[in-house]
Design an enzyme around this catalytic site. Structure first.
Site, PDB file in Angstrom:
ATOM      1  N   GLY A  58     -27.749 -14.676  73.861  1.00 25.76           N
ATOM      2  CA  GLY A  58     -26.918 -15.069  72.722  1.00 25.76           C
ATOM      3  C   GLY A  58     -25.465 -15.291  73.126  1.00 25.76           C
ATOM      4  O   GLY A  58     -25.101 -15.153  74.301  1.00 25.76           O
ATOM      5  N   ALA A  91     -30.070  -9.951  67.531  1.00 25.58           N
ATOM      6  CA  ALA A  91     -30.147  -9.937  66.065  1.00 25.58           C
ATOM      7  C   ALA A  91     -30.556 -11.316  65.569  1.00 25.58           C
ATOM      8  O   ALA A  91     -30.429 -12.315  66.287  1.00 25.58           O
ATOM      9  CB  ALA A  91     -28.790  -9.560  65.471  1.00 25.58           C
ATOM     10  N   ASP A 125     -18.773  -7.272  60.038  1.00 25.96           N
ATOM     11  CA  ASP A 125     -17.844  -7.132  58.906  1.00 25.96           C
ATOM     12  C   ASP A 125     -18.562  -7.363  57.572  1.00 25.96           C
ATOM     13  O   ASP A 125     -18.058  -6.965  56.526  1.00 25.96           O
ATOM     14  CB  ASP A 125     -16.681  -8.125  59.057  1.00 25.96           C
ATOM     15  CG  ASP A 125     -17.149  -9.571  59.209  1.00 25.96           C
ATOM     16  OD1 ASP A 125     -18.255  -9.800  59.739  1.00 25.96           O
ATOM     17  OD2 ASP A 125     -16.409 -10.488  58.809  1.00 25.96           O
ATOM     18  N   TYR A 164     -28.276 -10.265  55.165  1.00 30.29           N
ATOM     19  CA  TYR A 164     -27.844  -9.974  56.548  1.00 30.29           C
ATOM     20  C   TYR A 164     -26.982  -8.702  56.563  1.00 30.29           C
ATOM     21  O   TYR A 164     -27.201  -7.792  57.370  1.00 30.29           O
ATOM     22  CB  TYR A 164     -27.054 -11.179  57.084  1.00 30.29           C
ATOM     23  CG  TYR A 164     -26.356 -10.955  58.404  1.00 30.29           C
ATOM     24  CD1 TYR A 164     -27.041 -11.054  59.611  1.00 30.29           C
ATOM     25  CD2 TYR A 164     -24.986 -10.669  58.454  1.00 30.29           C
ATOM     26  CE1 TYR A 164     -26.393 -10.855  60.829  1.00 30.29           C
ATOM     27  CE2 TYR A 164     -24.334 -10.471  59.657  1.00 30.29           C
ATOM     28  CZ  TYR A 164     -25.038 -10.567  60.845  1.00 30.29           C
ATOM     29  OH  TYR A 164     -24.389 -10.373  62.037  1.00 30.29           O
TER      30      TYR A 164
HETATM   31  N1  LIG Z   1     -21.860 -14.427  65.534  1.00 32.23           N
HETATM   32  C1  LIG Z   1     -21.030 -13.768  64.742  1.00 32.23           C
HETATM   33  O1  LIG Z   1     -20.100 -14.335  64.163  1.00 32.23           O
HETATM   34  C2  LIG Z   1     -21.205 -12.269  64.533  1.00 32.23           C
HETATM   35  C3  LIG Z   1     -20.351 -11.608  63.642  1.00 32.23           C
HETATM   36  C4  LIG Z   1     -20.511 -10.234  63.461  1.00 32.23           C
HETATM   37  C5  LIG Z   1     -21.483  -9.542  64.164  1.00 32.23           C
HETATM   38  N2  LIG Z   1     -22.296 -10.225  65.018  1.00 32.23           N
HETATM   39  C6  LIG Z   1     -23.340  -9.460  65.736  1.00 32.23           C
HETATM   40  O2  LIG Z   1     -23.054  -9.534  67.127  1.00 32.23           O
HETATM   41  C7  LIG Z   1     -24.283  -9.545  67.855  1.00 32.23           C
HETATM   42  C8  LIG Z   1     -24.313 -10.744  68.794  1.00 32.23           C
HETATM   43  O3  LIG Z   1     -24.249 -11.930  68.015  1.00 32.23           O
HETATM   44  P1  LIG Z   1     -24.368 -13.371  68.671  1.00 32.23           P
HETATM   45  O4  LIG Z   1     -23.534 -14.286  67.852  1.00 32.23           O
HETATM   46  O5  LIG Z   1     -24.157 -13.264  70.143  1.00 32.23           O
HETATM   47  O6  LIG Z   1     -25.900 -13.711  68.365  1.00 32.23           O
HETATM   48  P2  LIG Z   1     -26.715 -15.027  68.796  1.00 32.23           P
HETATM   49  O7  LIG Z   1     -25.891 -15.958  69.596  1.00 32.23           O
HETATM   50  O8  LIG Z   1     -27.379 -15.541  67.554  1.00 32.23           O
HETATM   51  O9  LIG Z   1     -27.842 -14.441  69.755  1.00 32.23           O
HETATM   52  C9  LIG Z   1     -28.833 -13.619  69.246  1.00 32.23           C
HETATM   53  C10 LIG Z   1     -29.535 -12.926  70.395  1.00 32.23           C
HETATM   54  O10 LIG Z   1     -30.521 -12.072  69.827  1.00 32.23           O
HETATM   55  C11 LIG Z   1     -31.774 -12.390  70.430  1.00 32.23           C
HETATM   56  N3  LIG Z   1     -32.834 -12.153  69.445  1.00 32.23           N
HETATM   57  C12 LIG Z   1     -32.999 -12.733  68.238  1.00 32.23           C
HETATM   58  N4  LIG Z   1     -34.111 -12.244  67.643  1.00 32.23           N
HETATM   59  C13 LIG Z   1     -34.645 -11.346  68.506  1.00 32.23           C
HETATM   60  C14 LIG Z   1     -35.792 -10.510  68.488  1.00 32.23           C
HETATM   61  N5  LIG Z   1     -36.630 -10.487  67.446  1.00 32.23           N
HETATM   62  N6  LIG Z   1     -36.032  -9.722  69.566  1.00 32.23           N
HETATM   63  C15 LIG Z   1     -35.196  -9.733  70.635  1.00 32.23           C
HETATM   64  N7  LIG Z   1     -34.101 -10.483  70.723  1.00 32.23           N
HETATM   65  C16 LIG Z   1     -33.829 -11.284  69.658  1.00 32.23           C
HETATM   66  C17 LIG Z   1     -31.690 -13.853  70.834  1.00 32.23           C
HETATM   67  O11 LIG Z   1     -32.654 -14.098  71.839  1.00 32.23           O
HETATM   68  P3  LIG Z   1     -33.296 -15.593  72.029  1.00 32.23           P
HETATM   69  O12 LIG Z   1     -32.212 -16.424  72.647  1.00 32.23           O
HETATM   70  O13 LIG Z   1     -34.427 -15.372  72.938  1.00 32.23           O
HETATM   71  O14 LIG Z   1     -33.669 -16.054  70.647  1.00 32.23           O
HETATM   72  C18 LIG Z   1     -30.254 -13.896  71.340  1.00 32.23           C
HETATM   73  O15 LIG Z   1     -30.187 -13.384  72.642  1.00 32.23           O
HETATM   74  C19 LIG Z   1     -25.396  -9.530  66.816  1.00 32.23           C
HETATM   75  O16 LIG Z   1     -25.821  -8.220  66.600  1.00 32.23           O
HETATM   76  C20 LIG Z   1     -24.712 -10.054  65.570  1.00 32.23           C
HETATM   77  O17 LIG Z   1     -25.349  -9.604  64.390  1.00 32.23           O
HETATM   78  C21 LIG Z   1     -22.175 -11.565  65.233  1.00 32.23           C
END
Ligand SMILES: NC(=O)c1ccc[n+]([C@@H]2O[C@H](COP(=O)([O-])OP(=O)(O)OC[C@H]3O[C@@H](n4cnc5c(N)ncnc54)[C@H](OP(=O)(O)O)[C@@H]3O)[C@@H](O)[C@H]2O)c1
Length: 280
Positions: free
Chosen positions: A10, A58, A100, A123
């Site tokens: 991710g 996630a 957040d 979410y």
């Molecule tokens: N993006 C934001 O703005 C934001 C804001 C606040 C908090 N967060 C939190 O920060 C963290 C990282 O976010 P991100 O933006 O880097 O997420 P992302 O780019 O959407 O990447 C999600 C990651 O989770 C993996 N994943 C999804 N479903 C899965 C499952 N069932 N089992 C195992 N792995 C799974 C994906 O693997 P694949 O590539 O194999 O699908 C990918 O590696 C998350 O916990 C997110 O909720 C993000």
């Protein structure tokens, strides 16, 4: 130190693997281990024998979660608990990424770690319930709440704005949601420090400063030197399936206590756009 990162493919996971040096880091995608599959999670954790597990995996499509709550809770709450259960069994520390969006957005000053959760979206509810259950199971775990991520290797707001700005004379962007844009490189560096400092409890980790999406877009267009006009609109005008908090600025206090200082989002954006120019 041995570290296992769930969600390594991710946006944050890629930055973590890029930034983390000096320790033995194993990165896992959903293909390596789906966190809904407790047995598989157990197997990979036993194989990698981590001292720290970073749980960045996630289902992050906030609007998608609204339409598919079963999947949202299965991954973001129950999947997180599968990882926590194994972490506890093998004695590994756990760093869980939260959001957040666990807050309702009714405050007008930065959210502290002691503020009440009151999520407004599926979410946010799944993340909030995961937090509560994780703290019950592993009171010593570390929960890092972050927001508005941008960075290399995935869907990123600055990239969307630059793509649209290249073909349109004007862009409408919402001006009634306040938050903290956060560069995955800076977040990853802070995560590494949290592990090295053996942090526990809830920590808010974002770039410093805050803005609306409109202000963020304006700055992206300005720094990129584009002539596109950015126009402020309301969330009502740009209706989305999942409600977003109107104000979800996270206080820097919990991070400062640990001696970790985050750069401003302006500085982070400038570095991101410079780095983007070098690689495109
Ligand atoms: N993006 C934001 O703005 C934001 C804001 C606040 C908090 N967060 C939190 O920060 C963290 C990282 O976010 P991100 O933006 O880097 O997420 P992302 O780019 O959407 O990447 C999600 C990651 O989770 C993996 N994943 C999804 N479903 C899965 C499952 N069932 N089992 C195992 N792995 C799974 C994906 O693997 P694949 O590539 O194999 O699908 C990918 O590696 C998350 O916990 C997110 O909720 C993000």
């Amino acid at each position: 130190m041995r570290v296992t990162v769930f969600g390594a493919s991710g946006l944050l996971g890629k930055a973590l693997l890029h930034e983390w040096r000096g320790d033995a880091v194993t990165g896992l995608s959903s293909r390596d281990a789906d966190i809904r599959d407790a047995e598989r999670v157990q197997q990979v954790v036993r194989e990698t024998r981590p001292q720290w597990i970073v749980l960045a995996a996630a289902y992050t499509d906030v609007d998608g979660c609204e339409g598919n709550p079963d999947l949202a809770f299965a991954v973001n709450r129950d999947g997180a608990m599968n990882v926590a259960a194994v972490a506890k069994e093998v004695g590994a520390r756990l760093l869980f990424l939260s959001s957040d969006y666990v807050f309702d957005g009714k405050k007008t000053t930065a959210y502290e770690i002691s503020d009440q959760r009151n999520p407004q979206s599926v979410y946010g509810r799944a993340k909030a319930e995961a937090e509560v259950k994780l703290l019950e199971l592993m009171p010593e775990c570390c929960i890092a709440r972050t927001s508005w991520l941008f960075g290399t290797g995935g869907k990123s707001f600055p990239d969307t704005i630059l793509r649209l700005a290249a073909s349109r004379p004007a862009l409408d962007v919402v001006n009634d949601q306040h938050g903290c844009p956060t560069y995955t490189t800076d977040l990853a560096r802070a995560m590494i420090q949290l592990c090295r400092k053996n942090a526990s409890g809830i920590v808010h980790v974002t770039n410093s400063g805050d803005c609306t999406w409109f202000e963020f877009a304006q700055e992206i267009v300005r720094v990129a030197g584009l002539a596109t006009t950015v126009r402020p609109v309301s969330s009502q005008q740009m209706a989305r399936p999942a409600p977003r908090p109107a104000y979800s600025v996270l206080s820097q206090a919990s991070l400062q206590v640990l001696g970790i200082k985050m750069p401003s989002w302006h500085d982070a954006l400038r570095r991101y756009l410079e780095q983007r120019q070098l690689t495109t």
